[in-house]
Design an enzyme around this catalytic site. Structure first.
Site, PDB file in Angstrom:
ATOM      1  CG  ASP A   1      -1.715   1.000   0.846  1.00  0.00           C
ATOM      2  OD1 ASP A   1      -1.822   1.373   0.267  1.00  0.00           O
ATOM      3  OD2 ASP A   1      -3.170   0.978   1.900  1.00  0.00           O
ATOM      4  CD1 TRP A   2       1.800   6.668   0.188  1.00  0.00           C
ATOM      5  CD2 TRP A   2       0.292   6.873  -1.623  1.00  0.00           C
ATOM      6  NE1 TRP A   2       1.620   7.838   0.012  1.00  0.00           N
ATOM      7  CE2 TRP A   2       1.539   8.197  -1.332  1.00  0.00           C
ATOM      8  CE3 TRP A   2      -0.095   6.840  -2.884  1.00  0.00           C
ATOM      9  CZ2 TRP A   2       1.472   9.348  -2.539  1.00  0.00           C
ATOM     10  CZ3 TRP A   2       0.015   8.355  -3.551  1.00  0.00           C
ATOM     11  CH2 TRP A   2       0.729   9.302  -3.570  1.00  0.00           C
TER      12      TRP A   2
END
Ligand code: BGC
Length: 793
Positions: free
Chosen positions: A332-333
Site C-alpha cells: 500500500d502507499w
C-alpha cells in the site's frame, strides 16, 4: 476529487529540457551516479535498438500463441535474463504521478524521479489519467529506457471511473452479483479507455465496525457474501481476457485484516485469532485467488505486531505457498516505509529487506526498493532470486495486459471520448443504484408516495450534487451527481408541489478528499425556513446523512449518529409534521435509535453515484420496488461495536442467570437493523421448510409467497449453525441466497443445495474441516426472521 496533471506535465517538460541539453561538458558536472547513468545510456544506445528488435520479434512471434502461458513464460524469462539488477529493481518501483496523494511522499524530487523514469527504474505508475497523458508518459519510457519496457498505469477505480456507481457497501446491499459484475465491467471500460490497466480494487476487507470509514469501500460484515461479491467484481474488472483493451487487472486488498482496526480507527493495529483470520477475514481473499485476481495489495496494519507488508505467514506461507497465488503483490502507499513506524525495521533499508523477503513485489511510493534493494542483494541480505521472482510476475502481468504487444493499446483519445460517461453507462448506474436502496421502515405506508399534493424536501443533502458521488470517485467531476431534489423534481414535479429548505449545513469549510471535514455544530439559522416548509407540506422528505468525505480512508468516526445539527433539525420538523420519509445518504451503518423509534419511514440510500437522485425518485415514486438488504448490521448504539450477526455464542448467551450474562446493561443485545434486513412494498411469507439429506448433499426447500398486490423482489437467505464442533462456531452463518421476483399472489418453491464441504470451516492452519453432528438450518428474509430445522450429518 479533481485530477491535476500539473506535476506530470511539469516533470515531463522540465526533463525534456534537461535531456536536450545534456552533452559531454555537462556530463562532468553531474554527480557520479548521474554520470554513470548517462554514460551507461550512451554505451547502450545500440543495445536498446537490439532490444527494440527483440521486443518487436517477441510481439510478432507471439501473435499466434498469445494465450500460451508457457510461451509467455519463455518470453518473460528471456527478457529477464537481459535485465540489469537495477532495471529489475526498477520494475518493482511504483510512483504516483498526478495529484492524488493518500499519504506522505517518500521523495518528491521531480528531477530525480524523472531521471528514474528515463533509467528504467520505474515499472508502474498510479494516478496518471487520460489517454493523452498516459500515452505521453508511456512514450517517454518506451523511447528512453534501454529495454523499452512499458509502464502499467494504475488507479483507484473503486466504484466507477467517471460514471459513478453506488459505493461498494451500497452496491453490496443489492445482493445482485450480476449487477455488481456489470458495474465493475463498466468501470473497467471507462478506466481502460482513459489509459488505466490496473485498478486497486476490489477492497475485500470484511469489517464489523461501522466506525471504520472504509466500510464504504467493502462488501460489509459477512465472509460468504463478501467472497461472492469479490468474485463478481474481479470478473467485472478483468473479464475473461486481460489483454482485451476494455478490461483491467484487479487487486484484492488490503491483505490482511485492515477492516479489523482496533476501535474502528483507520490504520490502527489489529489483534485477531487464527479462527477469525481464517474463517472471517481470509475467505474473500481466497475467493479472489480462485477468481484469478491479477494482483494483491498489502494492508497498512500490523496483525498482532507484524506489519502485513512484511508478514511472512500471510504472504509466503499462505498466499504464495498454500493458495498458489502467482500474481503481483503491491505494497500500500509507502507501507514498506511504514514498517519503520510499526517499529519492526530501524530504517528504510531494513524495511525494504523485510518486505522483499516476505513477498512484496511492488513498492508503491516508498522509494525503499529502488534505493536499497541493490545494495541488499550485493551484500547477500536479499537473494536476487527473490527479485527475479517478483519481476517475473510484473513482466507477466504486462505481457497478459498486452503491453508488450502494443504499449499504446489503451491510449486512444477517440475511444476515451466515446466511452467515458456514455449514456448507457448512466442508465445502468441508475438501475444498480435502485437495487442498492434498502427500505428500513415504512410503517404508515407513506411510500410509495401517493395522493401527495404538497411535498417538502428538506435537509443539507437534498440538493447536494457532490456527496452521492462517494469518497473514491476516481475521475468523476465534482458536483455532477443527480441530487435527490433534482430526481424528485423530474419525476414528481408535475404531480405535486415541491418546496425545499436546506435546514442546516453539514460541514464548514473544505469538504474534500484532502481535508478533515469540519462538522457544522452551531448554525441553526436555516431551521425556521425548514419548519415553515414542513408545516405546509403533506409529506416531508428529509435528506440527511454524511457527506462523501465523512466516510472513506482516514474518515473514522467515534460517534456514528447523524452528524452535526441534523438530529436537532429532524426533531424540530417532527414537532410540526410527523409524515416524514427519512432518506439517509451515508457511507456506513449509522446509529439512529431515535429516528427508528419515531420516524415512520426510513430509506437507506447510501452514496448512490452519478444517478443517485433519479434512483431515489424511482423508489420513492414506486416505479421501482425496493429490494436491497443490509450487508452490515446497524447498531442501536456505537458502544455495541463491533456488532455482527455471525458472532460466537459465548458461555453466557442469554439472561437465564438474571444479570450475569453477556450484555450491556444499557442497550438491548440486538442490532437496530440486522444483517440481511430490508423491506419491500410487497409482503413475503415463508413456509414449508423441507430439508432432504442424502450422503452426498443436503437440499433445503422453502416456499416464498408474495402476499401483497404488487410485484416485488426478495432475497431468500439460508443460514447454518454448527451446533458442536472442535472450535466454537458462529450462531449463524450465511451459506446461500437467491434473489427472486414474485408477482402479486405468486408462490415459488426455492431449492438450495449444499455439500458437506459447504458446511465446513477452516481450522487454525487454514485447512478445510468438516465435522459431523447436528446442524441448524435456517431460512428467511434476514438474519433475524428465520424458520429453522435441525439435521444431523
Ligand atoms: C489506500 C489504498 C489505495 C492507495 C493508492 C492508499 O492510501 O489504502 O487502498 O489503493 O492509497 O491510492
Amino acid at each position: 476529487m479533481s485530477i491535476n496533471l500539473e506535476s506530470l506535465v511539469y516533470s515531463v517538460r522540465m526533463a525534456s529540457a534537461r535531456r536536450a541539453s545534456t552533452d559531454e561538458s555537462q556530463l562532468r558536472t553531474l554527480p557520479a551516479a548521474g554520470r554513470f547513468h548517462v554514460a551507461f545510456k550512451k554505451q547502450t544506445m545500440h543495445m536498446k535498438y537490439i532490444f527494440f528488435i527483440f521486443i518487436s520479434s517477441l510481439i510478432i512471434s507471439c501473435q499466434d500463441v498469445e494465450k500460451d502461458a508457457s510461451d509467455a513464460n519463455l518470453k518473460v524469462d528471456s527478457l529477464l535474463s537481459e535485465m540489469t539488477l537495477r532495471e529489475k529493481i526498477g520494475q518493482m518501483n511504483q510512483y504516483s504521478v498526478g495529484s492524488e496523494m493518500t499519504g506522505p511522499n517518500a521523495s518528491v524530487d521531480h528531477a530525480e524521479r524523472y531521471q528514474r523514469f528515463l533509467n528504467g527504474e520505474v515499472g508502474s505508475v498510479l494516478n496518471t489519467l487520460g489517454a493523452r497523458d498516459t500515452r505521453k508518459l508511456q512514450k517517454m519510457v518506451v523511447d528512453s529506457t534501454r529495454l523499452g519496457i512499458p509502464l502499467i498505469f494504475a488507479y483507484d477505480v473503486i466504484h466507477g471511473y467517471q460514471t459513478m456507481f453506488p459505493i461498494p457497501l451500497g452496491e453490496a446491499a443489492s445482493w445482485d452479483l450480476e449487477a455488481i459484475q456489470l458495474s465493475a465491467s463498466i468501470a473497467a471500460k471507462e478506466a481502460s479507455s482513459a489509459g488505466i490497466q490496473w485498478t486497486f480494487a476490489p477492497m475485500v476487507d470484511i469489517s464489523r465496525d461501522a466506525r471504520w470509514g472504509r466500510v464504504m469501500e467493502g462488501a460489509g460484515e459477512d465472509p460468504y457474501l463478501g467472497s461472492l461479491i469479490a468474485k463478481a467484481r474481479i470478473k467485472g474488472f478483468q473479464g475473461n481476457d486481460l489483454s482485451d483493451k476494455h478490461t483491467i487487472a484487479a487487486c484484492a486488498k488490503h491483505f490482511a485484516g485492515y477492516g479489523f482496526a482496533e476501535s474502528g480507527k483507520d490504520y490502527n493495529s489489529v489483534t485477531v485469532g487464527k479462527n477469525t483470520l481464517h474463517n472471517v477475514i481470509l475467505p474473500p481473499f481466497r475467493a479472489s485467488v480462485e477468481s484469478n485476481v491479477a494482483t494483491f495489495m498489502n494492508a497498512f496494519n500490523d496483525i498482532d505486531g507484524i506489519p502485513s507488508t512484511s508478514n511472512l505467514y500471510l504472504l509466503r506461507e499462505l498466499l504464495a505457498d498454500k493458495w498458489n497465488f502467482d500474481g503481483v503483490v503491491v505494497s500500500d502507499w509507502n507501507s514498506i516505509g511504514e514498517i519503520i513506524n510499526h517499529g519492526v525495521a530501524s530504517d528504510r533499508r531494513e524495511a525494504a529487506m523485510k518486505a522483499a523477503i516476505a513477498g512484496c513485489d511492488v513498492d508503491m511510493e516508498g522509494d525503499a526498493f529502488v534505493n536499497h534493494l541493490e545494495q541488499l542483494i550485493l551484500e547477500g541480505q536479499v537473494s536476487e532470486d527473490l527479485v527475479d521472482e517478483s519481476v517475473r510476475q510484473i513482466l507477466s502481468l504486462k505481457y497478459e495486459l498486452g503491453l508488450f504487444d502494443n504499449p499504446y493499446k489503451y491510449f486512444d483519445e477517440e475511444i476515451e471520448r466515446e466511452l467515458i460517461g456514455h449514456p448507457a453507462h448512466k442508465k445502468i448506474s441508475r438501475e444498480v443504484a435502485t437495487k442498492s436502496i434498502v427500505l428500513l421502515k415504512n410503517e404508515q405506508n407513506l411510500l410509495p408516495l401517493a395522493n401527495v399534493k404538497k411535498l417538502g424536501v428538506i435537509g443539507p443533502l437534498a440538493k447536494d450534487k457532490d456527496s452521492p458521488l462517494g469518497n473514491w470517485r476516481a475521475a468523476a467531476k465534482s458536483n455532477t451527481a443527480i441530487s435527490l431534489y433534482e430526481g424528485i423534481q423530474t419525476r414528481l414535479g408535475n404531480q405535486m408541489q415541491i418546496s425545499y429548505a436546506e435546514g442546516c449545513k453539514l460541514s464548514i469549510g473544505p469538504n474534500n478528499f484532502f481535508n478533515e471535514v469540519q462538522i457544522e455544530q452551531n448554525d441553526k439559522s436555516g431551521f425556521e425556513e425548514a419548519i415553515r416548509v414542513a408545516r405546509t407540506s403533506d409529506v416531508v422528505i428529509m435528506a440527511l446523512g454524511e457527506t462523501a468525505y465523512m466516510s472513506g480512508e482516514a474518515r473514522s468516526r467515534a460517534d456514528i449518529g447523524l452528524p452535526g445539527l441534523q438530529l436537532d433539525l429532524l426533531k424540530e420538523i417532527y414537532k410540526v409534521n410527523k409524515n416524514i420519509v427519512l432518506v439517509l445518504m451515508n457511507g456506513r451503518p449509522l446509529s439512529i435509535p431515535w429516528e427508528a423509534d419515531n420516524i415512520p419511514t426510513i430509506v437507506e440510500a447510501w452514496h448512490l453515484g452519478s444517478e443517485a437522485g433519479n434512483a431515489i425518485a424511482d423508489v420513492l415514486s414506486g416505479d421501482v420496488n425496493p429490494s436491497g438488504k443490509l450487508p452490515m448490521s446497524f447498531p442501536r448504539h456505537v458502544g455495541q461495536l463491533p456488532l455482527y450477526y455471525n458472532h460466537l455464542n459465548t458461555g453466557r448467551p442469554n439472561n437465564e442467570g438474571a444479570v450475569f450474562y453477556s450484555h450491556h446493561m444499557d442497550v438491548e443485545n440486538t442490532p437496530l437493523y440486522p444483517f440481511g434486513y430490508g423491506l419491500s412494498y410487497s409482503e413475503f411469507e415463508y413456509s414449508d421448510l423441507v430439508i432432504k439429506q442424502s450422503s452426498e448433499e443436503i437440499n433445503v426447500l422453502i416456499t416464498v409467497t408474495n402476499t401483497s398486490d404488487v410485484y416485488g423482489q426478495e432475497v431468500v437467505q439460508v443460514y447454518i449453525r454448527d451446533i458442536a464442533a472442535s472450535i466454537s462456531r458462529p450462531v449463524l452463518e450465511l451459506k446461500g441466497f437467491e434473489k427472486i421476483g414474485l408477482e402479486p399472489g405468486q408462490a415459488k418453491q426455492i431449492r438450495f443445495q449444499f455439500t458437506k464441504e459447504d458446511l465446513s470451516y477452516f481450522d487454525t492452519n487454514g485447512n478445510t474441516v468438516f465435522e459431523s453432528g447436528e446442524f441448524l438450518i435456517s431460512v428467511g428474509s434476514n438474519s433475524q426472521d428465520l424458520i429453522s430445522e435441525s439435521i444431523t450429518l
